[in-house]
Motif scaffolding. Sequence first.
Motif, PDB file in Angstrom:
ATOM      1  N   ALA A 193      -1.738   5.277  16.859  1.00 43.36           N
ATOM      2  CA  ALA A 193      -1.894   3.972  17.547  1.00 43.36           C
ATOM      3  C   ALA A 193      -2.070   3.310  16.361  1.00 43.36           C
ATOM      4  O   ALA A 193      -1.288   2.416  16.291  1.00 43.36           O
ATOM      5  CB  ALA A 193      -3.673   4.068  16.767  1.00 43.36           C
TER       6      ALA A 193
ATOM      7  N   LYS B 124     -10.843   1.719  17.888  1.00 49.36           N
ATOM      8  CA  LYS B 124     -10.063   1.680  18.865  1.00 49.36           C
ATOM      9  C   LYS B 124     -10.289   2.943  19.446  1.00 49.36           C
ATOM     10  O   LYS B 124     -10.449   3.301  20.455  1.00 49.36           O
ATOM     11  CB  LYS B 124      -9.243   0.808  19.257  1.00 49.36           C
ATOM     12  N   VAL B 125     -10.476   4.156  18.199  1.00 46.79           N
ATOM     13  CA  VAL B 125      -9.445   5.622  19.132  1.00 46.79           C
ATOM     14  C   VAL B 125      -9.972   6.500  18.336  1.00 46.79           C
ATOM     15  O   VAL B 125     -11.293   6.974  18.923  1.00 46.79           O
ATOM     16  CB  VAL B 125      -7.653   5.424  18.401  1.00 46.79           C
TER      17      VAL B 125
ATOM     18  N   PRO C 110     -14.511   6.045  18.981  1.00 40.83           N
ATOM     19  CA  PRO C 110     -15.104   6.391  20.347  1.00 40.83           C
ATOM     20  C   PRO C 110     -15.554   7.637  20.835  1.00 40.83           C
ATOM     21  O   PRO C 110     -16.105   8.475  21.652  1.00 40.83           O
ATOM     22  CB  PRO C 110     -14.479   5.931  21.701  1.00 40.83           C
TER      23      PRO C 110
ATOM     24  N   CYS D  17      -1.668  -0.860  15.359  1.00 40.31           N
ATOM     25  CA  CYS D  17      -2.724  -0.534  15.065  1.00 40.31           C
ATOM     26  C   CYS D  17      -3.122  -0.647  13.883  1.00 40.31           C
ATOM     27  O   CYS D  17      -1.416  -0.386  12.804  1.00 40.31           O
ATOM     28  CB  CYS D  17      -3.933   0.435  15.510  1.00 40.31           C
TER      29      CYS D  17
ATOM     30  N   GLN E 259      -8.404  -1.106  12.849  1.00 41.76           N
ATOM     31  CA  GLN E 259      -7.951  -0.683  14.215  1.00 41.76           C
ATOM     32  C   GLN E 259      -7.911   0.256  14.959  1.00 41.76           C
ATOM     33  O   GLN E 259      -8.655   0.448  15.641  1.00 41.76           O
ATOM     34  CB  GLN E 259      -6.248  -1.742  14.706  1.00 41.76           C
TER      35      GLN E 259
END
Lengths: 359, 278
Positions: free
Chosen positions: B174, B187-188, B191, B179, B183
């Motif tokens: 990422a 974002k990774v 989740p 990123c 981030q």
Amino acid sequence: MARIELKDVKKRYGSVEVLRDVNLDIEDGEFIVLVGPSGCGKSTLLRMIAGLEPITGGDFLIDGKRMNDVRPRDRDIAMVFQSYALYPHMDVARNMGFSMEIRKDPAAERASRVKKAAETLGLTALTERLPKALSGGQRQRVAMGRAIIRDPRAFLFDEPLSNLDAALRVEMRLEIARLHQKLGATMIYVTHDQVEALTLADRIVVLNGGDIQQVGSPLELYERPANKFVAQFIGSPTMNIVPVTGGDGEVKTADGSVIKLPHLPDCGAAVELGIRPEHIDVVDPSEGDLIGVADVVEHLGSDTNIFTVVEGLGPLMVRKHGNIPAKSGDRLGLRIQPENAHIFGPDGRALRRVLEKVG
Amino acid sequence: MTHSPKPVLAVGKYAALLAYLSFALFPLYWLLKIAVTPDQLIYTEGTNLWPSEFTFDNFRSVVFQTDFLSYFGNSLYVSLGTAAVTTLVAAGAGYAFSRFNFAGKRLLIAVMLITQMFPLLMIIAPIYKIIAGLGMLNSLTSLIVVYTAFNVPFATFLMQSFFDGIPKDLEEAAMMDGCSRFQALYKVIFPLTLPGLGATLGFVFTAAWSELLFALMLISKNEAMTFPVGLLTFVSKFSVDWGQMMAAGVLALVPSCLFFIFIQRYLVQGLTSGAVKG
């Protein structure tokens, strides 16, 4: 596209020196393969170029600009990981377009770039799948798609094929070679597989124990290895290395056999003779330099591997093209091709090659 | 599975499961049974598996004639507060333990382990002194603070193991994709940590929901009582109101069950499968 320079780059973990004064100039568009046994520092070097590992000392430049302290995201370099590292909760299209999503590129452009990359890599039918629904080869392709979509300044590959089975590895190797031809981008590729290194590289960097052993084209490394390590690391089967006593235009084995190497440079007494298995001719026992007794004979169809034992010298492997009608226990005359013989000094460094003395 | 099932084995397997389930669930069943038994039958039909008459009177009187709803609300506030604060702290600490190396990391982990070794009874008195000194007796906030302090170490280890299970390559990929670390986390990693967060929330919520000792020590006013303390008010000097107590117990199970139904989809494992070559 980018020109990458490493000047006296060092890496240290605490008191352990992992890389020592690495100097390397990578031309724009060049395909460089870093190769070496595990623990030689090749992956660390790659991660330092990526920005995932801090550089302890020296300078790392891209297009003349020092990048040591630039964050990975600002280096504009793409990397394909050994594990692929696909985002498991995103489908293939989003995985590939993630970098553009982060950069907030327009959605329409992202979609068209993803589509194009998917076409290039044969993933068009799979764009809505999650990574877990893909085979190993498909995941590998998605990982490459993620890299090429960005049109980065350079590509890094960290042993990208080591998780694939043999057939797929050959296929993906060709694909990477094609990709390099098509994009003409600077690529740095880490592997421990010398076949990958020899087939893909413009230049190979052989690393061992944190030092660069030699940098050169695949043929240079094969024909003129700088030292014993490179000689044995490059080429398959491995080069035979046997201890001999140096002399004037010849070397002697321990039991007194004389191998005529007319162009041998004047070297010290205790040296080693290196000869690749394919550079030993099988002749009549009365004509050869040495007499070897065949121990095991492997008939591969295209080639024959003969593992011989030479008295006073030890094992010597011979590889001949085609089918040689030899069998275990045969006495074979072995002739060393003088122009392809290498001599290594006591420090392991190659002495001037025999051939170079001819001219 | 391609091996042919052996009927004897299959029957044995289900029998064993059934035996375990009845053993584990029988107390719950008994709770429900007494809750719906009319008061006058509680002793006369004490050992019957199902009462001859059936009533919701106990539930009615618990809800409308006691302070049950207030206890219930207090418990919900304390448990949700504890679960939220603990999970937030534990997620941050777990991420740091999993991803960064910093001075004193090992010491910190050791100290957190040591806190888990003391029997609660040993520290009740000092905690009481501290809370009393702060003038926080009879406040629900004090319970949230104390519960959070007690649950953070274990929750941190739990979250750390979830973060450890997410390959570092994903964050690095990422970051290569542009990123920042935050981030990449948001974002990774986030989740993919939902199952971990769900498990931690659920664990802490239930722990806080059923805690009695500290609530008993720190809360004495009726309006600040949490549910387990409130249950004790059903025990009077001369009698125990079994029916109402059990009815209250059944109602107390509801939020726990709802909470787990809500988070169970995040507890499903295998969310990271396909990320990296297994």
